[in-house]
Design a protein around this motif. Structure first.
Motif, PDB file in Angstrom:
ATOM      1  N   VAL A 139       0.624  -1.101   0.244  1.00 12.44           N
ATOM      2  CA  VAL A 139      -0.078  -0.021   0.315  1.00 12.44           C
ATOM      3  C   VAL A 139       0.502   1.410   0.119  1.00 12.44           C
ATOM      4  CG1 VAL A 139      -1.356   1.744   1.283  1.00 12.44           C
ATOM      5  CG2 VAL A 139      -2.000  -1.279   0.904  1.00 12.44           C
ATOM      6  N   MET A 140       0.523   2.377  -0.566  1.00 12.53           N
ATOM      7  CA  MET A 140       1.154   3.599  -0.465  1.00 12.53           C
ATOM      8  C   MET A 140      -0.229   4.505  -0.612  1.00 12.53           C
ATOM      9  SD  MET A 140       3.723   5.173  -3.889  1.00 12.53           S
ATOM     10  CE  MET A 140       4.082   3.788  -4.202  1.00 12.53           C
ATOM     11  N   ASP A 141       0.179   4.836   0.975  1.00  9.21           N
ATOM     12  CA  ASP A 141      -1.246   5.828   1.343  1.00  9.21           C
ATOM     13  C   ASP A 141      -0.345   7.704   0.948  1.00  9.21           C
ATOM     14  OD1 ASP A 141       1.333   5.361   3.021  1.00  9.21           O
ATOM     15  OD2 ASP A 141      -0.790   5.690   4.288  1.00  9.21           O
ATOM     16  N   LEU A 142      -1.382   8.252   0.272  1.00  3.65           N
ATOM     17  CA  LEU A 142      -1.522   9.376   0.597  1.00  3.65           C
ATOM     18  C   LEU A 142      -1.911  10.877   0.839  1.00  3.65           C
ATOM     19  CD1 LEU A 142      -1.416   8.613  -3.549  1.00  3.65           C
ATOM     20  CD2 LEU A 142       0.868   8.826  -2.633  1.00  3.65           C
ATOM     21  N   ASP A 143      -1.542  11.567   0.646  1.00  7.90           N
ATOM     22  CA  ASP A 143      -2.134  13.008   1.456  1.00  7.90           C
ATOM     23  C   ASP A 143      -2.884  13.686   0.499  1.00  7.90           C
ATOM     24  OD1 ASP A 143      -1.402  12.781   4.518  1.00  7.90           O
ATOM     25  OD2 ASP A 143       0.484  13.420   4.253  1.00  7.90           O
ATOM     26  N   MET A 144      -3.484  12.728  -0.136  1.00  3.91           N
ATOM     27  CA  MET A 144      -4.933  13.264  -1.109  1.00  3.91           C
ATOM     28  C   MET A 144      -6.022  12.636  -1.277  1.00  3.91           C
ATOM     29  SD  MET A 144      -2.582  14.416  -4.470  1.00  3.91           S
ATOM     30  CE  MET A 144      -1.050  14.995  -3.839  1.00  3.91           C
ATOM     31  N   ASP A 145      -6.666  12.977  -2.312  1.00  2.00           N
ATOM     32  CA  ASP A 145      -7.997  11.391  -2.645  1.00  2.00           C
ATOM     33  C   ASP A 145      -7.409  11.453  -3.958  1.00  2.00           C
ATOM     34  OD1 ASP A 145     -10.381  10.434  -3.161  1.00  2.00           O
ATOM     35  OD2 ASP A 145     -11.424  12.878  -2.452  1.00  2.00           O
ATOM     36  N   VAL A 146      -7.939  10.034  -3.812  1.00  2.00           N
ATOM     37  CA  VAL A 146      -7.629   9.405  -5.201  1.00  2.00           C
ATOM     38  C   VAL A 146      -9.159   9.623  -6.086  1.00  2.00           C
ATOM     39  CG1 VAL A 146      -7.909   7.041  -6.421  1.00  2.00           C
ATOM     40  CG2 VAL A 146      -6.398   7.437  -4.141  1.00  2.00           C
ATOM     41  N   ALA A 164       4.534  16.447  -1.633  1.00  2.00           N
ATOM     42  CA  ALA A 164       3.592  15.290  -2.554  1.00  2.00           C
ATOM     43  C   ALA A 164       4.655  14.212  -2.927  1.00  2.00           C
ATOM     44  CB  ALA A 164       1.993  15.364  -3.083  1.00  2.00           C
ATOM     45  N   ALA A 165       5.756  14.587  -4.033  1.00  3.18           N
ATOM     46  CA  ALA A 165       6.070  13.737  -4.258  1.00  3.18           C
ATOM     47  C   ALA A 165       7.527  13.274  -3.652  1.00  3.18           C
ATOM     48  CB  ALA A 165       6.912  14.519  -5.790  1.00  3.18           C
ATOM     49  N   ALA A 166       8.291  14.448  -2.449  1.00  2.00           N
ATOM     50  CA  ALA A 166       8.891  13.574  -2.030  1.00  2.00           C
ATOM     51  C   ALA A 166       8.348  12.521  -1.269  1.00  2.00           C
ATOM     52  CB  ALA A 166       9.398  14.712  -1.273  1.00  2.00           C
ATOM     53  N   ASN A 167       7.239  12.354  -0.332  1.00  4.41           N
ATOM     54  CA  ASN A 167       6.410  11.540   0.202  1.00  4.41           C
ATOM     55  C   ASN A 167       5.953  10.485  -0.437  1.00  4.41           C
ATOM     56  OD1 ASN A 167       4.640  10.581   2.625  1.00  4.41           O
ATOM     57  ND2 ASN A 167       2.798  11.455   1.099  1.00  4.41           N
ATOM     58  N   ILE A 168       5.686  10.483  -1.805  1.00  6.48           N
ATOM     59  CA  ILE A 168       6.389   9.079  -2.826  1.00  6.48           C
ATOM     60  C   ILE A 168       7.256   8.535  -2.781  1.00  6.48           C
ATOM     61  CG2 ILE A 168       4.762   8.677  -4.937  1.00  6.48           C
ATOM     62  CD1 ILE A 168       2.923  10.828  -4.558  1.00  6.48           C
ATOM     63  N   ARG A 169       8.377   9.432  -3.482  1.00  2.00           N
ATOM     64  CA  ARG A 169       9.162   8.604  -3.588  1.00  2.00           C
ATOM     65  C   ARG A 169      10.108   8.107  -2.242  1.00  2.00           C
ATOM     66  NH1 ARG A 169      15.011  10.068  -2.441  1.00  2.00           N
ATOM     67  NH2 ARG A 169      16.720   9.584  -4.139  1.00  2.00           N
ATOM     68  N   SER A 170       9.840   8.456  -1.324  1.00  2.00           N
ATOM     69  CA  SER A 170      10.337   7.701   0.470  1.00  2.00           C
ATOM     70  C   SER A 170       9.430   5.990   0.354  1.00  2.00           C
ATOM     71  CB  SER A 170       9.404   8.380   1.240  1.00  2.00           C
ATOM     72  OG  SER A 170      10.104   8.027   2.338  1.00  2.00           O
ATOM     73  N   GLN A 171       8.231   6.298  -0.126  1.00  2.00           N
ATOM     74  CA  GLN A 171       7.058   4.830   0.179  1.00  2.00           C
ATOM     75  C   GLN A 171       7.366   4.129  -0.377  1.00  2.00           C
ATOM     76  OE1 GLN A 171       3.449   5.076   1.076  1.00  2.00           O
ATOM     77  NE2 GLN A 171       3.459   7.151   1.177  1.00  2.00           N
TER      78      GLN A 171
END
Length: 497
Positions: A139-146, A164-171
Protein backbone atom coordinates in the motif's frame (compact mmCIF):
# COMPACT_ATOMS: atom_id res chain seq x y z
CA UNK A 1 4.18 -11.12 -26.86
CA UNK A 2 4.89 -14.47 -25.24
CA UNK A 3 2.09 -15.77 -23.03
CA UNK A 4 2.90 -17.09 -19.55
CA UNK A 5 0.96 -20.33 -20.01
CA UNK A 6 1.60 -21.49 -16.44
CA UNK A 7 0.17 -18.25 -14.99
CA UNK A 8 -2.79 -18.41 -17.40
CA UNK A 9 -3.61 -22.00 -16.40
CA UNK A 10 -3.46 -21.20 -12.66
CA UNK A 11 -5.48 -18.00 -13.14
CA UNK A 12 -8.25 -19.79 -15.00
CA UNK A 13 -8.31 -22.71 -12.56
CA UNK A 14 -8.15 -20.73 -9.30
CA UNK A 15 -9.85 -17.43 -10.21
CA UNK A 16 -11.68 -17.32 -13.53
CA UNK A 17 -13.68 -20.53 -13.12
CA UNK A 18 -15.02 -19.35 -9.74
CA UNK A 19 -16.32 -16.04 -11.09
CA UNK A 20 -19.58 -15.42 -12.97
CA UNK A 21 -18.83 -16.12 -16.66
CA UNK A 22 -20.49 -17.29 -19.85
CA UNK A 23 -20.40 -21.03 -20.41
CA UNK A 24 -22.48 -23.00 -22.88
CA UNK A 25 -24.70 -20.04 -23.71
CA UNK A 26 -25.59 -19.16 -20.10
CA UNK A 27 -23.97 -17.43 -17.12
CA UNK A 28 -22.61 -19.71 -14.40
CA UNK A 29 -21.66 -18.79 -10.80
CA UNK A 30 -24.18 -15.93 -10.75
CA UNK A 31 -24.55 -13.87 -7.59
CA UNK A 32 -27.98 -13.67 -5.94
CA UNK A 33 -30.78 -11.46 -7.21
CA UNK A 34 -33.31 -11.13 -4.36
CA UNK A 35 -36.72 -9.53 -4.13
CA UNK A 36 -36.43 -7.24 -1.07
CA UNK A 37 -39.63 -5.29 -1.69
CA UNK A 38 -41.19 -6.24 1.67
CA UNK A 39 -38.20 -4.96 3.65
CA UNK A 40 -38.00 -1.75 1.61
CA UNK A 41 -41.74 -1.12 2.16
CA UNK A 42 -41.26 -1.45 5.90
CA UNK A 43 -38.17 0.76 5.83
CA UNK A 44 -40.02 3.40 3.80
CA UNK A 45 -42.41 3.94 6.70
CA UNK A 46 -39.48 5.18 8.79
CA UNK A 47 -39.22 8.03 6.27
CA UNK A 48 -43.00 8.57 6.05
CA UNK A 49 -42.94 7.20 2.50
CA UNK A 50 -45.12 4.65 0.73
CA UNK A 51 -44.19 2.45 -2.22
CA UNK A 52 -46.55 2.28 -5.16
CA UNK A 53 -48.76 -0.80 -5.29
CA UNK A 54 -46.96 -2.25 -8.30
CA UNK A 55 -43.45 -1.54 -6.98
CA UNK A 56 -40.89 -4.33 -6.90
CA UNK A 57 -37.29 -3.82 -5.77
CA UNK A 58 -34.61 -6.42 -6.43
CA UNK A 59 -31.11 -6.36 -4.94
CA UNK A 60 -28.19 -7.78 -6.94
CA UNK A 61 -25.80 -9.00 -4.24
CA UNK A 62 -22.33 -8.71 -5.75
CA UNK A 63 -21.12 -8.55 -2.16
CA UNK A 64 -21.12 -12.36 -2.55
CA UNK A 65 -18.21 -12.33 -5.01
CA UNK A 66 -14.89 -13.82 -3.92
CA UNK A 67 -13.34 -10.49 -2.91
CA UNK A 68 -16.55 -9.11 -1.42
CA UNK A 69 -17.33 -6.53 -4.10
CA UNK A 70 -18.40 -5.97 -7.68
CA UNK A 71 -14.84 -4.81 -8.47
CA UNK A 72 -13.83 -8.47 -8.70
CA UNK A 73 -15.63 -8.61 -12.07
CA UNK A 74 -13.55 -6.00 -13.96
CA UNK A 75 -10.35 -6.86 -12.05
CA UNK A 76 -10.53 -10.51 -13.11
CA UNK A 77 -11.60 -9.65 -16.66
CA UNK A 78 -8.83 -7.06 -17.19
CA UNK A 79 -6.09 -9.29 -15.78
CA UNK A 80 -7.35 -12.34 -17.67
CA UNK A 81 -7.12 -10.47 -20.96
CA UNK A 82 -3.67 -9.09 -20.00
CA UNK A 83 -2.34 -12.58 -19.25
CA UNK A 84 -3.85 -14.04 -22.44
CA UNK A 85 -2.23 -11.26 -24.52
CA UNK A 86 1.17 -11.62 -22.86
CA UNK A 87 1.08 -8.13 -21.31
CA UNK A 88 1.14 -9.62 -17.80
CA UNK A 89 3.45 -12.40 -16.60
CA UNK A 90 4.19 -14.11 -13.30
CA UNK A 91 6.31 -12.08 -10.88
CA UNK A 92 5.37 -8.78 -12.52
CA UNK A 93 4.27 -5.75 -10.49
CA UNK A 94 0.66 -4.54 -10.89
CA UNK A 95 0.06 -0.92 -9.83
CA UNK A 96 -3.29 0.89 -9.64
CA UNK A 97 -4.97 3.90 -8.04
CA UNK A 98 -7.92 2.63 -6.00
CA UNK A 99 -10.42 3.72 -3.40
CA UNK A 100 -10.31 0.23 -1.92
CA UNK A 101 -12.35 -2.51 -3.56
CA UNK A 102 -10.38 -2.82 -6.80
CA UNK A 103 -7.14 -3.02 -4.80
CA UNK A 104 -8.65 -5.68 -2.53
CA UNK A 105 -9.62 -7.67 -5.64
CA UNK A 106 -6.08 -7.38 -7.01
CA UNK A 107 -4.77 -8.58 -3.65
CA UNK A 108 -6.67 -11.84 -4.02
CA UNK A 109 -5.27 -12.28 -7.51
CA UNK A 110 -1.73 -11.52 -6.30
CA UNK A 111 -1.63 -14.92 -4.61
CA UNK A 112 -0.79 -16.35 -8.03
CA UNK A 113 2.66 -14.76 -7.88
CA UNK A 114 1.98 -11.15 -8.83
CA UNK A 115 3.13 -8.15 -6.79
CA UNK A 116 0.37 -5.56 -6.26
CA UNK A 117 0.97 -1.90 -5.36
CA UNK A 118 -2.14 0.19 -4.58
CA UNK A 119 -2.10 3.99 -4.51
CA UNK A 120 -4.74 4.96 -1.97
CA UNK A 121 -5.86 7.99 0.01
CA UNK A 122 -5.36 8.19 3.76
CA UNK A 123 -9.00 9.30 3.87
CA UNK A 124 -10.06 5.67 3.41
CA UNK A 125 -12.06 4.17 6.22
CA UNK A 126 -10.19 2.05 8.73
CA UNK A 127 -11.97 -1.15 7.65
CA UNK A 128 -10.90 -0.63 4.03
CA UNK A 129 -7.29 -0.05 5.07
CA UNK A 130 -7.44 -3.21 7.19
CA UNK A 131 -8.43 -5.30 4.18
CA UNK A 132 -5.78 -3.70 1.98
CA UNK A 133 -3.09 -4.28 4.60
CA UNK A 134 -3.56 -8.03 4.52
CA UNK A 135 -0.03 -8.98 3.54
CA UNK A 136 -0.99 -9.48 -0.13
CA UNK A 137 -0.75 -5.83 -1.19
CA UNK A 138 1.90 -3.14 -0.99
CA UNK A 139 0.00 0.00 0.00
CA UNK A 140 1.24 3.46 -0.95
CA UNK A 141 -0.91 5.90 1.03
CA UNK A 142 -1.14 9.52 -0.10
CA UNK A 143 -2.07 12.79 1.56
CA UNK A 144 -4.63 13.48 -1.15
CA UNK A 145 -7.88 12.05 -2.42
CA UNK A 146 -7.84 9.41 -5.16
CA UNK A 147 -11.18 10.75 -6.36
CA UNK A 148 -10.51 14.24 -7.80
CA UNK A 149 -11.17 14.16 -11.53
CA UNK A 150 -8.13 13.92 -13.82
CA UNK A 151 -6.76 17.36 -14.60
CA UNK A 152 -8.95 18.96 -11.96
CA UNK A 153 -7.13 21.96 -10.47
CA UNK A 154 -7.02 22.12 -6.70
CA UNK A 155 -5.14 24.33 -4.26
CA UNK A 156 -1.90 22.39 -4.65
CA UNK A 157 0.93 24.51 -6.07
CA UNK A 158 4.53 23.66 -6.93
CA UNK A 159 5.70 23.48 -3.31
CA UNK A 160 2.79 21.26 -2.24
CA UNK A 161 3.40 19.02 -5.28
CA UNK A 162 7.07 18.70 -4.36
CA UNK A 163 6.12 17.74 -0.81
CA UNK A 164 3.72 15.07 -2.10
CA UNK A 165 6.33 13.78 -4.56
CA UNK A 166 8.93 13.50 -1.80
CA UNK A 167 6.43 11.53 0.29
CA UNK A 168 5.80 9.10 -2.60
CA UNK A 169 9.53 8.77 -3.34
CA UNK A 170 10.13 7.81 0.27
CA UNK A 171 7.43 5.14 0.10
CA UNK A 172 8.80 3.78 -3.20
CA UNK A 173 12.18 3.31 -1.51
CA UNK A 174 10.45 1.73 1.49
CA UNK A 175 8.74 -0.80 -0.81
CA UNK A 176 12.14 -1.85 -2.14
CA UNK A 177 12.07 -0.14 -5.55
CA UNK A 178 14.95 1.87 -7.03
CA UNK A 179 14.32 5.61 -6.79
CA UNK A 180 16.40 6.35 -9.91
CA UNK A 181 13.53 5.96 -12.41
CA UNK A 182 11.31 8.06 -10.12
CA UNK A 183 13.88 10.86 -10.06
CA UNK A 184 14.09 10.76 -13.86
CA UNK A 185 10.34 11.38 -14.11
CA UNK A 186 10.16 13.82 -11.16
CA UNK A 187 9.00 16.82 -13.18
CA UNK A 188 6.10 14.94 -14.77
CA UNK A 189 5.21 13.35 -11.42
CA UNK A 190 5.07 16.75 -9.70
CA UNK A 191 2.90 18.11 -12.53
CA UNK A 192 0.35 15.34 -12.00
CA UNK A 193 0.40 15.83 -8.23
CA UNK A 194 -0.18 19.55 -8.73
CA UNK A 195 -3.41 18.56 -10.49
CA UNK A 196 -4.18 15.92 -7.80
CA UNK A 197 -4.26 13.38 -10.64
CA UNK A 198 -3.49 10.11 -8.87
CA UNK A 199 -5.14 8.06 -11.63
CA UNK A 200 -2.60 9.15 -14.24
CA UNK A 201 0.18 9.00 -11.65
CA UNK A 202 -0.36 5.22 -11.45
CA UNK A 203 -0.10 4.99 -15.24
CA UNK A 204 3.09 7.07 -15.26
CA UNK A 205 4.73 4.95 -12.56
CA UNK A 206 3.77 1.84 -14.55
CA UNK A 207 5.49 3.21 -17.68
CA UNK A 208 8.49 4.41 -15.70
CA UNK A 209 9.14 1.11 -13.94
CA UNK A 210 7.74 -1.37 -16.45
CA UNK A 211 4.83 -2.29 -14.19
CA UNK A 212 1.38 -3.32 -15.43
CA UNK A 213 -1.47 -0.85 -14.75
CA UNK A 214 -5.07 -2.15 -15.19
CA UNK A 215 -6.22 1.46 -15.80
CA UNK A 216 -9.65 0.69 -14.37
CA UNK A 217 -10.82 4.29 -14.83
CA UNK A 218 -10.15 4.29 -18.60
CA UNK A 219 -10.11 0.63 -19.63
CA UNK A 220 -13.05 -0.36 -21.87
CA UNK A 221 -12.67 -3.90 -20.53
CA UNK A 222 -14.20 -2.52 -17.31
CA UNK A 223 -17.37 -1.81 -19.28
CA UNK A 224 -17.13 -5.09 -21.21
CA UNK A 225 -17.09 -7.12 -17.99
CA UNK A 226 -20.56 -5.79 -17.19
CA UNK A 227 -22.09 -5.69 -20.67
CA UNK A 228 -20.96 -9.26 -21.45
CA UNK A 229 -21.68 -10.91 -18.08
CA UNK A 230 -23.32 -8.78 -15.36
CA UNK A 231 -26.17 -7.47 -17.54
CA UNK A 232 -27.20 -10.79 -19.17
CA UNK A 233 -26.84 -12.42 -15.76
CA UNK A 234 -29.36 -9.98 -14.25
CA UNK A 235 -31.63 -10.22 -17.30
CA UNK A 236 -31.76 -14.01 -17.07
CA UNK A 237 -32.54 -13.89 -13.35
CA UNK A 238 -35.31 -11.34 -13.89
CA UNK A 239 -36.86 -13.52 -16.56
CA UNK A 240 -37.00 -16.31 -14.01
CA UNK A 241 -39.08 -13.92 -11.87
CA UNK A 242 -41.48 -13.02 -14.67
CA UNK A 243 -39.89 -9.79 -15.88
CA UNK A 244 -36.69 -8.55 -17.62
CA UNK A 245 -34.30 -5.63 -18.02
CA UNK A 246 -36.68 -4.45 -20.69
CA UNK A 247 -39.16 -3.63 -17.91
CA UNK A 248 -36.95 -2.82 -14.91
CA UNK A 249 -34.80 0.22 -14.15
CA UNK A 250 -31.28 -0.33 -12.78
CA UNK A 251 -29.98 1.87 -9.96
CA UNK A 252 -26.28 2.03 -9.10
CA UNK A 253 -23.80 4.39 -7.46
CA UNK A 254 -20.94 5.79 -9.57
CA UNK A 255 -17.35 4.69 -8.95
CA UNK A 256 -15.44 4.34 -12.21
CA UNK A 257 -18.35 4.22 -14.65
CA UNK A 258 -17.78 0.60 -15.63
CA UNK A 259 -20.98 -0.80 -14.12
CA UNK A 260 -23.27 1.96 -15.39
CA UNK A 261 -21.59 1.91 -18.81
CA UNK A 262 -21.82 -1.86 -19.25
CA UNK A 263 -25.43 -2.14 -18.12
CA UNK A 264 -26.40 0.83 -20.30
CA UNK A 265 -24.72 -0.71 -23.35
CA UNK A 266 -26.58 -4.01 -22.91
CA UNK A 267 -30.00 -2.45 -22.33
CA UNK A 268 -29.60 -0.13 -25.30
CA UNK A 269 -28.52 -2.93 -27.65
CA UNK A 270 -31.13 -5.49 -26.55
CA UNK A 271 -34.13 -3.36 -25.59
CA UNK A 272 -33.43 -0.02 -27.26
CA UNK A 273 -33.89 1.93 -24.02
CA UNK A 274 -32.03 3.83 -21.36
CA UNK A 275 -32.50 1.95 -18.12
CA UNK A 276 -29.65 2.93 -15.76
CA UNK A 277 -30.11 5.51 -12.99
CA UNK A 278 -26.77 6.72 -11.62
CA UNK A 279 -26.54 7.92 -8.01
CA UNK A 280 -24.02 10.37 -6.49
CA UNK A 281 -23.60 11.82 -3.01
CA UNK A 282 -23.79 15.63 -2.95
CA UNK A 283 -20.62 17.72 -3.09
CA UNK A 284 -18.68 17.58 0.16
CA UNK A 285 -19.91 14.14 1.24
CA UNK A 286 -17.40 11.28 1.40
CA UNK A 287 -19.04 7.91 0.67
CA UNK A 288 -16.60 5.01 0.37
CA UNK A 289 -15.51 4.41 -3.24
CA UNK A 290 -18.12 6.74 -4.74
CA UNK A 291 -17.59 9.97 -6.64
CA UNK A 292 -19.60 13.13 -6.57
CA UNK A 293 -20.98 14.35 -9.88
CA UNK A 294 -18.24 16.98 -10.10
CA UNK A 295 -15.41 14.48 -9.70
CA UNK A 296 -17.03 12.00 -12.09
CA UNK A 297 -17.11 14.53 -14.92
CA UNK A 298 -13.39 14.20 -15.64
CA UNK A 299 -13.53 10.44 -16.21
CA UNK A 300 -13.60 8.85 -19.66
CA UNK A 301 -16.31 6.35 -18.62
CA UNK A 302 -18.65 9.00 -17.23
CA UNK A 303 -21.23 9.02 -20.03
CA UNK A 304 -24.41 10.76 -18.87
CA UNK A 305 -25.91 10.62 -22.36
CA UNK A 306 -26.34 6.85 -21.84
CA UNK A 307 -28.19 7.10 -18.51
CA UNK A 308 -31.91 7.26 -17.89
CA UNK A 309 -31.26 9.84 -15.16
CA UNK A 310 -28.74 11.07 -12.57
CA UNK A 311 -29.59 11.56 -8.90
CA UNK A 312 -27.92 13.07 -5.85
CA UNK A 313 -28.71 11.39 -2.52
CA UNK A 314 -27.76 12.67 0.93
CA UNK A 315 -25.92 9.85 2.70
CA UNK A 316 -27.18 11.22 6.00
CA UNK A 317 -30.68 10.18 4.90
CA UNK A 318 -29.50 6.84 3.50
CA UNK A 319 -27.69 5.90 6.72
CA UNK A 320 -30.94 4.96 8.51
CA UNK A 321 -31.84 2.65 5.62
CA UNK A 322 -28.36 1.10 5.82
CA UNK A 323 -28.77 0.35 9.53
CA UNK A 324 -32.28 -1.04 9.00
CA UNK A 325 -31.33 -3.44 6.19
CA UNK A 326 -28.12 -4.60 7.87
CA UNK A 327 -30.15 -5.50 10.97
CA UNK A 328 -32.44 -7.47 8.66
CA UNK A 329 -29.44 -9.53 7.59
CA UNK A 330 -28.73 -7.93 4.21
CA UNK A 331 -25.04 -7.58 3.37
CA UNK A 332 -24.90 -4.08 1.90
CA UNK A 333 -22.32 -1.30 2.06
CA UNK A 334 -22.47 2.49 1.98
CA UNK A 335 -22.75 2.96 -1.79
CA UNK A 336 -25.55 0.37 -1.93
CA UNK A 337 -27.49 2.33 0.71
CA UNK A 338 -27.38 5.41 -1.54
CA UNK A 339 -28.71 3.43 -4.49
CA UNK A 340 -31.40 1.68 -2.42
CA UNK A 341 -32.61 4.97 -0.93
CA UNK A 342 -32.86 6.40 -4.45
CA UNK A 343 -34.84 3.35 -5.64
CA UNK A 344 -37.14 3.62 -2.63
CA UNK A 345 -37.93 7.22 -3.58
CA UNK A 346 -38.61 6.36 -7.23
CA UNK A 347 -40.76 3.37 -6.26
CA UNK A 348 -43.37 5.72 -4.80
CA UNK A 349 -44.86 5.74 -8.30
CA UNK A 350 -44.57 1.98 -8.70
CA UNK A 351 -42.31 0.22 -11.18
CA UNK A 352 -39.59 -2.43 -11.05
CA UNK A 353 -36.03 -1.68 -9.94
CA UNK A 354 -32.76 -3.60 -9.72
CA UNK A 355 -30.30 -2.11 -7.25
CA UNK A 356 -26.63 -3.03 -7.56
CA UNK A 357 -25.24 -4.02 -4.16
CA UNK A 358 -21.61 -3.32 -4.96
CA UNK A 359 -20.12 -4.54 -1.68
CA UNK A 360 -20.97 -5.61 1.87
CA UNK A 361 -21.04 -4.05 5.31
CA UNK A 362 -17.93 -5.65 6.87
CA UNK A 363 -15.54 -2.80 5.99
CA UNK A 364 -17.96 -0.09 7.13
CA UNK A 365 -19.33 -1.42 10.43
CA UNK A 366 -17.52 1.23 12.45
CA UNK A 367 -19.17 3.95 10.39
CA UNK A 368 -22.55 2.77 11.70
CA UNK A 369 -21.46 3.24 15.28
CA UNK A 370 -21.56 6.56 17.05
CA UNK A 371 -17.97 7.78 16.88
CA UNK A 372 -16.31 10.31 19.20
CA UNK A 373 -15.52 13.59 17.47
CA UNK A 374 -12.02 13.54 15.99
CA UNK A 375 -11.90 16.66 13.80
CA UNK A 376 -12.16 20.29 14.88
CA UNK A 377 -12.14 23.54 12.96
CA UNK A 378 -9.51 26.24 13.47
CA UNK A 379 -12.03 28.31 15.42
CA UNK A 380 -12.86 25.36 17.70
CA UNK A 381 -9.19 24.54 18.13
CA UNK A 382 -8.30 28.12 19.08
CA UNK A 383 -10.99 28.05 21.76
CA UNK A 384 -10.31 24.50 22.85
CA UNK A 385 -7.68 25.08 25.52
CA UNK A 386 -5.52 22.12 24.47
CA UNK A 387 -2.67 21.39 26.85
CA UNK A 388 -0.55 20.02 24.00
CA UNK A 389 -0.37 20.43 20.23
CA UNK A 390 1.49 17.68 18.37
CA UNK A 391 2.71 17.97 14.79
CA UNK A 392 2.21 14.71 12.87
CA UNK A 393 3.51 14.10 9.37
CA UNK A 394 5.35 11.19 7.79
CA UNK A 395 7.69 13.36 5.71
CA UNK A 396 8.02 16.93 7.02
CA UNK A 397 8.54 18.70 10.35
CA UNK A 398 8.04 22.41 11.09
CA UNK A 399 10.80 24.99 11.05
CA UNK A 400 10.88 27.57 13.82
CA UNK A 401 8.71 29.83 11.65
CA UNK A 402 6.17 27.05 11.33
CA UNK A 403 5.99 26.51 15.09
CA UNK A 404 5.45 30.24 15.57
CA UNK A 405 2.66 30.27 12.94
CA UNK A 406 0.88 27.34 14.56
CA UNK A 407 1.21 28.81 18.06
CA UNK A 408 -0.02 32.23 16.95
CA UNK A 409 -3.01 30.85 15.03
CA UNK A 410 -4.10 28.69 17.98
CA UNK A 411 -3.37 31.34 20.60
CA UNK A 412 -0.99 29.15 22.63
CA UNK A 413 2.58 29.39 23.87
CA UNK A 414 5.19 27.78 21.62
CA UNK A 415 6.22 25.50 24.49
CA UNK A 416 2.94 23.56 24.07
CA UNK A 417 3.87 22.44 20.55
CA UNK A 418 5.60 19.07 20.33
CA UNK A 419 7.28 17.84 17.15
CA UNK A 420 8.03 14.09 16.89
CA UNK A 421 10.32 12.87 14.11
CA UNK A 422 8.64 12.30 10.76
CA UNK A 423 9.93 8.71 10.84
CA UNK A 424 8.01 8.15 14.10
CA UNK A 425 4.72 9.12 12.46
CA UNK A 426 5.58 7.02 9.39
CA UNK A 427 6.08 4.04 11.70
CA UNK A 428 2.71 4.64 13.41
CA UNK A 429 0.84 4.77 10.09
CA UNK A 430 2.63 1.72 8.69
CA UNK A 431 2.23 -0.51 11.76
CA UNK A 432 -1.01 0.92 13.22
CA UNK A 433 0.81 0.83 16.58
CA UNK A 434 1.95 3.74 18.78
CA UNK A 435 5.78 3.84 18.68
CA UNK A 436 7.64 4.19 21.98
CA UNK A 437 9.16 7.43 20.65
CA UNK A 438 5.69 9.03 20.58
CA UNK A 439 4.70 8.02 24.10
CA UNK A 440 6.67 10.90 25.65
CA UNK A 441 4.80 13.47 23.56
CA UNK A 442 1.47 11.96 24.58
CA UNK A 443 2.22 11.29 28.24
CA UNK A 444 0.28 13.47 30.64
CA UNK A 445 -1.91 15.07 27.97
CA UNK A 446 -5.68 14.88 28.53
CA UNK A 447 -6.59 15.38 24.86
CA UNK A 448 -3.88 16.64 22.49
CA UNK A 449 -4.57 18.47 19.23
CA UNK A 450 -2.91 16.89 16.19
CA UNK A 451 -1.80 19.15 13.32
CA UNK A 452 -0.39 18.27 9.89
CA UNK A 453 -0.33 19.83 6.42
CA UNK A 454 -3.87 19.21 5.16
CA UNK A 455 -5.58 17.27 7.94
CA UNK A 456 -5.46 13.75 6.48
CA UNK A 457 -2.38 12.45 8.32
CA UNK A 458 -3.50 13.94 11.63
CA UNK A 459 -6.96 12.34 11.26
CA UNK A 460 -5.43 8.94 10.51
CA UNK A 461 -3.16 9.35 13.54
CA UNK A 462 -6.13 10.26 15.73
CA UNK A 463 -7.90 7.08 14.61
CA UNK A 464 -4.90 4.91 15.45
CA UNK A 465 -4.59 6.56 18.87
CA UNK A 466 -8.33 6.12 19.53
CA UNK A 467 -7.93 2.42 18.85
CA UNK A 468 -5.36 2.34 21.65
CA UNK A 469 -7.60 4.24 24.06
CA UNK A 470 -5.85 7.60 23.55
CA UNK A 471 -8.25 10.37 22.62
CA UNK A 472 -6.90 13.12 20.39
CA UNK A 473 -8.44 15.60 17.96
CA UNK A 474 -7.27 16.56 14.47
CA UNK A 475 -7.18 20.09 13.08
CA UNK A 476 -9.37 19.93 9.99
CA UNK A 477 -7.45 21.36 7.02
CA UNK A 478 -4.11 21.34 8.85
CA UNK A 479 -1.73 24.25 8.29
CA UNK A 480 -3.48 24.85 4.97
CA UNK A 481 -6.35 26.06 7.17
CA UNK A 482 -3.95 28.29 9.10
CA UNK A 483 -3.00 29.91 5.80
CA UNK A 484 -6.39 31.57 5.52
CA UNK A 485 -6.31 33.84 2.50
CA UNK A 486 -2.51 33.60 2.05
CA UNK A 487 -0.75 31.33 -0.42
CA UNK A 488 -0.82 27.77 1.04
CA UNK A 489 2.32 26.81 -0.87
CA UNK A 490 4.22 29.75 0.59
CA UNK A 491 3.10 28.76 4.08
CA UNK A 492 4.33 25.20 3.51
CA UNK A 493 7.66 26.52 2.24
CA UNK A 494 8.09 28.76 5.26
CA UNK A 495 6.71 26.36 7.85
CA UNK A 496 8.26 23.00 7.00
CA UNK A 497 11.46 21.30 5.99
Amino acid sequence: MNVDTDLLARFEQEIWCKMPHEEGGSIVNATSLSDITADIKECARLYNMELGGSARIFAKFDSELMTGSIKARPAVHILHEAIKSGKLRGGQVVIEATSGNFGIALGRISRLGLVVVSLVSRKLQEGVFAELRNGEIKVMDLDMDVCPAPGMKGDADAMAAKAAAANIRSQIAGLGFDTGPFDGAAQEIESLLGKQDVINLAKLLARTYGFFCPEQYDNELNIDAHSAVTAPEIDSQLKGMGTSLGNADVVCAFGTGGTSGGLSRYASAKYGKKTVHVVFPPAGQDVAGIRTKATASGLSMYRPELYAAEHEVDFGKARQLLRFLVKRGHDIGESSALALYCAMQMAADGGEFVVIVADGIAKYKKSLEEQPRMQVSLQEAAAGGYDRIIWVHAQYTPREEGIKAIAKSLGVDESRIHVPKASTIAKLLATQQVPDELQGDLEGSKKPLLVCMAGNTSLMTAKVLAGKGIMAESLNGGIMELAGSTNPGELIRQATE
